[in-house]
Design an enzyme around this catalytic site. Structure first.
Site, PDB file in Angstrom:
ATOM      1  N   CYS A   1      65.937 141.597 -22.626  1.00 29.77           N
ATOM      2  CA  CYS A   1      65.969 141.626 -24.097  1.00 29.77           C
ATOM      3  C   CYS A   1      66.253 143.014 -24.659  1.00 29.77           C
ATOM      4  O   CYS A   1      66.588 143.153 -25.835  1.00 29.77           O
ATOM      5  CB  CYS A   1      64.664 141.100 -24.660  1.00 29.77           C
ATOM      6  SG  CYS A   1      64.385 139.402 -24.167  1.00 29.77           S
TER       7      CYS A   1
ATOM      8  N   HIS B   1      64.152 143.593 -32.020  1.00 27.07           N
ATOM      9  CA  HIS B   1      64.444 142.450 -31.157  1.00 27.07           C
ATOM     10  C   HIS B   1      63.634 141.261 -31.676  1.00 27.07           C
ATOM     11  O   HIS B   1      62.463 141.392 -32.019  1.00 27.07           O
ATOM     12  CB  HIS B   1      64.065 142.778 -29.713  1.00 27.07           C
ATOM     13  CG  HIS B   1      64.062 141.566 -28.830  1.00 27.07           C
ATOM     14  ND1 HIS B   1      65.121 140.699 -28.784  1.00 27.07           N
ATOM     15  CD2 HIS B   1      63.112 141.069 -27.992  1.00 27.07           C
ATOM     16  CE1 HIS B   1      64.835 139.718 -27.944  1.00 27.07           C
ATOM     17  NE2 HIS B   1      63.622 139.918 -27.452  1.00 27.07           N
TER      18      HIS B   1
ATOM     19  N   ASN C   1      64.520 133.435 -29.719  1.00 26.29           N
ATOM     20  CA  ASN C   1      64.746 134.688 -28.987  1.00 26.29           C
ATOM     21  C   ASN C   1      66.056 134.556 -28.213  1.00 26.29           C
ATOM     22  O   ASN C   1      66.137 133.798 -27.250  1.00 26.29           O
ATOM     23  CB  ASN C   1      63.565 134.918 -28.042  1.00 26.29           C
ATOM     24  CG  ASN C   1      63.696 136.201 -27.239  1.00 26.29           C
ATOM     25  OD1 ASN C   1      64.757 136.830 -27.216  1.00 26.29           O
ATOM     26  ND2 ASN C   1      62.618 136.587 -26.579  1.00 26.29           N
TER      27      ASN C   1
HETATM   28  N1  ACO Z   1      53.066 123.829 -27.797  1.00 29.30           N
HETATM   29  C1  ACO Z   1      51.763 123.503 -27.823  1.00 29.30           C
HETATM   30  N2  ACO Z   1      50.847 124.119 -27.057  1.00 29.30           N
HETATM   31  C2  ACO Z   1      51.277 125.111 -26.257  1.00 29.30           C
HETATM   32  C3  ACO Z   1      52.638 125.485 -26.168  1.00 29.30           C
HETATM   33  C4  ACO Z   1      53.551 124.798 -26.993  1.00 29.30           C
HETATM   34  N3  ACO Z   1      54.856 125.072 -27.006  1.00 29.30           N
HETATM   35  N4  ACO Z   1      52.761 126.489 -25.285  1.00 29.30           N
HETATM   36  C5  ACO Z   1      51.535 126.751 -24.815  1.00 29.30           C
HETATM   37  N5  ACO Z   1      50.630 125.908 -25.389  1.00 29.30           N
HETATM   38  C6  ACO Z   1      49.204 125.811 -25.165  1.00 29.30           C
HETATM   39  C7  ACO Z   1      48.795 126.355 -23.821  1.00 29.30           C
HETATM   40  O1  ACO Z   1      48.943 125.371 -22.812  1.00 29.30           O
HETATM   41  C8  ACO Z   1      47.343 126.681 -24.076  1.00 29.30           C
HETATM   42  O2  ACO Z   1      46.599 125.489 -24.015  1.00 29.30           O
HETATM   43  P1  ACO Z   1      45.144 125.490 -23.340  1.00 29.30           P
HETATM   44  O3  ACO Z   1      44.325 126.401 -24.192  1.00 29.30           O
HETATM   45  O4  ACO Z   1      44.754 124.050 -23.421  1.00 29.30           O
HETATM   46  O5  ACO Z   1      45.326 126.001 -21.946  1.00 29.30           O
HETATM   47  C9  ACO Z   1      47.319 127.144 -25.524  1.00 29.30           C
HETATM   48  O6  ACO Z   1      48.539 126.641 -26.103  1.00 29.30           O
HETATM   49  C10 ACO Z   1      47.288 128.655 -25.647  1.00 29.30           C
HETATM   50  O7  ACO Z   1      48.293 129.192 -24.782  1.00 29.30           O
HETATM   51  P2  ACO Z   1      48.656 130.710 -24.786  1.00 29.30           P
HETATM   52  O8  ACO Z   1      49.823 130.962 -23.892  1.00 29.30           O
HETATM   53  O9  ACO Z   1      47.411 131.502 -24.536  1.00 29.30           O
HETATM   54  O10 ACO Z   1      49.099 130.837 -26.310  1.00 29.30           O
HETATM   55  P3  ACO Z   1      49.321 132.126 -27.160  1.00 29.30           P
HETATM   56  O11 ACO Z   1      48.486 132.075 -28.367  1.00 29.30           O
HETATM   57  O12 ACO Z   1      49.278 133.360 -26.327  1.00 29.30           O
HETATM   58  O13 ACO Z   1      50.819 131.890 -27.645  1.00 29.30           O
HETATM   59  C11 ACO Z   1      53.009 132.694 -27.046  1.00 29.30           C
HETATM   60  C12 ACO Z   1      51.850 131.760 -26.690  1.00 29.30           C
HETATM   61  C13 ACO Z   1      53.597 132.230 -28.358  1.00 29.30           C
HETATM   62  C14 ACO Z   1      54.060 132.598 -25.960  1.00 29.30           C
HETATM   63  C15 ACO Z   1      52.460 134.113 -27.180  1.00 29.30           C
HETATM   64  O14 ACO Z   1      51.702 134.485 -26.066  1.00 29.30           O
HETATM   65  C16 ACO Z   1      53.538 135.112 -27.351  1.00 29.30           C
HETATM   66  O15 ACO Z   1      54.204 135.135 -28.360  1.00 29.30           O
HETATM   67  N6  ACO Z   1      53.753 136.014 -26.356  1.00 29.30           N
HETATM   68  C17 ACO Z   1      54.826 136.916 -26.363  1.00 29.30           C
HETATM   69  C18 ACO Z   1      55.950 136.224 -25.710  1.00 29.30           C
HETATM   70  C19 ACO Z   1      57.257 136.809 -26.047  1.00 29.30           C
HETATM   71  O16 ACO Z   1      57.525 137.142 -27.167  1.00 29.30           O
HETATM   72  N7  ACO Z   1      58.074 136.905 -25.026  1.00 29.30           N
HETATM   73  C20 ACO Z   1      59.337 137.388 -25.128  1.00 29.30           C
HETATM   74  C21 ACO Z   1      59.314 138.885 -25.310  1.00 29.30           C
HETATM   75  S1  ACO Z   1      60.234 139.745 -24.179  1.00 29.30           S
HETATM   76  C22 ACO Z   1      61.684 139.025 -24.190  1.00 29.30           C
HETATM   77  O17 ACO Z   1      62.199 138.825 -25.261  1.00 29.30           O
HETATM   78  C23 ACO Z   1      62.279 138.607 -22.931  1.00 29.30           C
END
Ligand code: ACO
Length: 327
Positions: free
Chosen positions: A117, A254, A284
């Site tokens: 990214c 980004h 993204n």
């Molecule tokens: N829909 C519904 N529920 C979901 C989904 C979804 N799409 N995805 C995960 N969940 C659930 C999980 O299974 C988990 O359930 P559980 O509690 O029963 O186990 C719950 O939601 C919480 O999961 P987390 O992964 O802890 O959720 P979080 O609040 O951290 O949000 C997210 C996830 C949006 C991915 C967040 O961590 C985030 O934004 N991280 C940064 C990721 C990112 O931006 N990556 C790219 C950057 S670098 C690049 O661009 C390559």
């Protein structure tokens, strides 16, 4: 012309998004998710997905041609093509060479750059080094991706986050005065740290599994590091020029996640109306996200000639970087 006075000045930009739009509601029929969950956690509502057979180089070539048209230039004017991508058409040759050929560019050199990214910030910085060394005159800097091909469409934790697209910027070596009033790339700062591989990676490749693999991510871990790394590298750029957030006209981050964008902007004191955000419609798009956002803000009249624009990114590796450009 004195070499020390060369600047890489933006001549034009272009963008291309595949026709097909995939909404959160459609995704909720494919995996156990909802529009509400995706929008609340990421800000994403929809993303574009490349058609069957539509490749990264085809998206990149369309964005690059749009940039040439925008600049009033032709293939004969370009002697450097750098394509930032993690989703090349083939393991080799470089996607940039296919874009070069598609555009009819016969001179100069074309190569790919892989920084996930952060690819566009790395590619822009690399082009700037070439142009300010005096070795090349005009560069097409492209970010092009088909991340839909790397996704595990059964993994709701990742498949909802990404989209496909391409953006391109043309930089030209011009004589400047080495002052902050110069147009062009004024400063850039790149970082990487390979110890973070397991937080965001693709679990395949020709040298390991002989497969393409799927994107894997520990979302929470990425989030935990992202804001600190992004703000550090933005502070590096501002302090290199003796500027503060108040001096910047546009922050073009980004586009990974609305919450990361908002948290970093707030931590550094950027007013929300100065931040260009496209993540709700593009998702993204990895290396394509910054040039897509730049082009959108230029074409709708927000970014104008002479504005100070700060770009920043964080990606797999981790890689992260920033640059300040007087547009
Ligand atoms: N829909 C519904 N529920 C979901 C989904 C979804 N799409 N995805 C995960 N969940 C659930 C999980 O299974 C988990 O359930 P559980 O509690 O029963 O186990 C719950 O939601 C919480 O999961 P987390 O992964 O802890 O959720 P979080 O609040 O951290 O949000 C997210 C996830 C949006 C991915 C967040 O961590 C985030 O934004 N991280 C940064 C990721 C990112 O931006 N990556 C790219 C950057 S670098 C690049 O661009 C390559």
């Amino acid at each position: 012309m004195h070499l020390a006075n060369l600047r890489s000045v933006v001549r034009g930009c272009g963008a291309y998004l595949p026709e097909r739009i995939l909404t959160n509601d459609e995704l909720s029929r494919m995996v156990d998710t909802s529009d509400e969950w995706i929008a609340q956690r990421t800000g994403i509502r929809e993303r574009h997905i490349a058609a069957e057979g539509e490749t990264t180089s085809q998206l990149g070539a369309k964005a690059a041609q749009a940039a040439l048209d925008n600049a009033g230039l032709t293939a004969d004017d370009i002697d450097l093509v750098i394509c930032a991508t993690s989703t090349p058409d083939y393991t080799f040759p470089a996607t940039a060479t296919q874009i070069q050929h598609a555009l009819g560019i016969k001179q100069g050199v074309a190569f790919d750059l892989q920084a996930v990214c952060s690819g566009f910030v790395f590619a822009l910085t690399t082009a700037d080094k070439f142009l300010t060394s005096g070795s090349h005159k005009r560069a097409l800097v492209i970010g092009a991706e088909t991340f839909s091909r790397l996704l595990d469409w059964e993994d709701r934790g990742t498949c909802v986050l990404f989209g496909d697209g391409a953006g391109a910027v043309i930089l030209e070596a011009q004589t400047g005065t080495q002052s902050l009033k110069d147009r062009g790339v004024l400063t850039s700062h790149l970082r990487s740290d390979g110890q973070h591989r397991s937080k965001l990676f693709v679990d395949g490749g020709p040298g390991s599994t002989r497969t393409v693999g799927h994107l894997r991510m520990e979302g929470r871990e990425v989030f935990r590091f992202a804001v600190g790394m992004i703000t550090d590298v933005i502070e590096d750029a501002l302090s290199a020029l003796g500027l503060t957030a108040a001096d910047i006209d546009w922050l073009v981050p980004h586009q990974a996640n609305r919450r990361i964008i908002d948290a970093s902007a707030q931590k550094l004191g950027f007013a929300p109306e100065k931040v260009v955000v496209t993540v709700e419609r593009h998702g993204n798009t990895s290396a394509a996200s910054i040039p897509l956002a730049l082009c959108e803000a230029v074409s709708d009249g927000r970014i104008k000639k002479g504005d100070l624009v700060l770009i920043e990114s964080l990606g797999g590796g981790f890689t992260w970087g920033s640059a300040i450009i007087r547009w």
